[in-house]
Write an enzyme that holds these catalytic residues in place. Structure first.
Site, PDB file in Angstrom:
ATOM      1  CD  GLN A  18      -2.962  -1.281   2.347  1.00 22.05           C
ATOM      2  OE1 GLN A  18      -2.583  -1.814   3.346  1.00 22.05           O
ATOM      3  NE2 GLN A  18      -3.960  -0.477   2.295  1.00 22.05           N
ATOM      4  CG  HIS A 110      -0.635  -6.093   5.312  1.00 25.87           C
ATOM      5  ND1 HIS A 110      -0.460  -5.278   6.545  1.00 25.87           N
ATOM      6  CD2 HIS A 110      -1.797  -5.852   4.777  1.00 25.87           C
ATOM      7  CE1 HIS A 110      -1.679  -4.538   6.549  1.00 25.87           C
ATOM      8  NE2 HIS A 110      -2.529  -5.055   5.617  1.00 25.87           N
ATOM      9  CD  GLU A 154      -7.768  -7.018   8.420  1.00 27.96           C
ATOM     10  OE1 GLU A 154      -8.174  -7.077   7.260  1.00 27.96           O
ATOM     11  OE2 GLU A 154      -8.101  -5.904   8.969  1.00 27.96           O
TER      12      GLU A 154
END
Ligand code: FCB
Length: 397
Positions: A18, A110, A154
């Site tokens: 990101q 991630h 996550e």
């Protein structure tokens, strides 16, 4: 008086894909090119080159911790081929954080995978756990002095993404996990078989990192703060298990569990209720629910049987920084109340340090710092100074 314990971590989080830019060798870069409607990450925030400036802004604000990730696709561009130069890069990031007085919280995975890993069948491929373990073994060598390691970000969201990638491979429409227009659709529940595979991968890497380093090891679970409507209690138990509790149970016996919370959703007798379009929604279409953090932390504490909690993500997509401060302040009230009730919370890491690439979209801005996407100039928002002040007082308000 603050209820937060001494040594509490105060800071912010980012993820490699990101913010770094040009993550060419990852499956997400490939997906961006192929999926209609997705914006490209491109240079992202160019944090690959500008991480020292980012960390300095965070440290200067008064914060004492930074969560960032190591990008597998860079470290292992081909199976078994390790880039020593990339490992040295991430070691420099760790050293820079430590030199600035920021406790590094390092995430090993991630969402993004190396392309070759995706081509081998991704997380359901035969060699998935072995491949991840081998990457973790490689990275363990540079983790000296890192006190907190998150194996995977996550996994419950990753399981949904794994399912969607399979759909896309069979020619069906892919959908970004965070859409930014229209009513927010309810994402499908992840296949528990994928979840169990991720739990296995997490346990294998947890044991290895514990053995090789002095770090506390855990993983970070997306908590949706699901709440039952009258009559929805049974359904709540059912959906919460496949979407969340399977992964929280996988955190039992870990050194900590990362709580990631943004909003809350209702569960009725028919399942999760799609959240309607409302004027006070966030920029990703979720409800404005700062109380979700307290709910998430308490639920996590209960299901994991008292595993220490680190808030690894909490924040709001908004263009209005005053609203970000109001949201965060109310979220911290809920966190402080949980601490007062005996939940062992070790830190609060805000999502995100920078306005960054939100998995297919640039519009949802979560950052404490704005980034000009052409010049890469960083402009801290008032919320950064606000959080840093709070950090200096250990949350005393
Ligand atoms: C979480 C992700 C993070 C970011 C925030 C908004 O699900 O871990 O990368 O996208 O949501």
């Amino acid at each position: 008086m603050s209820k937060f314990p001494a040594g509490f971590l105060w800071g912010a989080a980012t993820a490699p894909h990101q913010v770094e830019g040009n993550n060419h060798n990852s499956d997400f870069w490939q997906a961006e090119a192929a999926m209609p409607g997705m914006e490209r990450s491109g240079d992202a925030c160019d944090s690959y080159h500008r991480y020292a400036e980012d960390m300095r802004l965070l440290a200067d604000s008064g914060c004492n911790a930074y969560r960032f990730g190591i990008e597998w696709a860079r470290v292992e561009p081909e199976p078994g081929l390790v880039s020593r130069a990339e490992l040295a890069h991430y070691r420099r990031m760790i050293d820079t954080a430590i030199d600035l007085g920021l406790t590094p919280v390092v995430t090993l995975h991630h969402f993004t995978n190396p392309r070759w890993f995706a081509a081998e069948g991704g997380w359901m491929g035969e060699r998935a756990v072995e491949r991840f373990l081998s990457y973790a073994e490689t990275t363990a060598a540079i983790l000296d002095g890192v006190p907190w390691v998150c194996t995977m970000n996550e996994p419950n969201m990753l399981a949904i993404m794994t399912m969607m990638a399979r759909l896309a491979a069979s020619g069906q429409q892919w959908q970004s996990p965070t859409v930014d227009d229209g009513a927010r659709p309810v994402l499908p529940s992840p296949d528990p078989a994928i979840g169990r595979r991720l739990v296995d991968a997490h346990h294998a890497v947890r044991d290895l990192i514990r053995e090789r380093t002095g770090a506390k090891v855990g993983w970070t679970v997306a908590n949706q703060a699901l709440v039952a409507r009258p009559g929805g209690e049974e359904k709540l138990r059912e959906v919460r298990y496949v979407r969340e509790d399977l992964y929280l149970e996988g955190a039992k016996g870990d050194d900590f569990v990362g709580v990631q919370s943004y909003s809350s959703m209702w569960v009725g007798p028919d399942g999760i209720e799609p959240h309607p379009v409302r004027p006070d929604n966030t920029l990703v279409g979720t409800a404005y629910r700062p109380d979700s953090l307290g709910l998430a932390v308490r639920h996590t504490w209960e299901v994991t049987g008292g595993t220490p909690v680190l808030v690894t993500e909490n924040g709001i997509a908004t263009g209005d920084d005053e609203r970000r401060i109001a949201y965060t302040s109310a979220a911290l009230d809920g966190l402080e109340a949980a601490v007062a009730d005996g939940v062992d919370v070790r830190g609060y890491l805000h999502w995100s340090l920078l306005d960054n690439y939100e998995w297919g979209h640039w519009a949802p801005t979560f950052g404490l710092i704005a980034v000009d996407r052409e010049t890469f100039v960083r402009t801290p928002k008032p919320s950064l100074a606000w959080l840093g002040d709070l950090a200096r007082r250990n949350g005393g308000r």
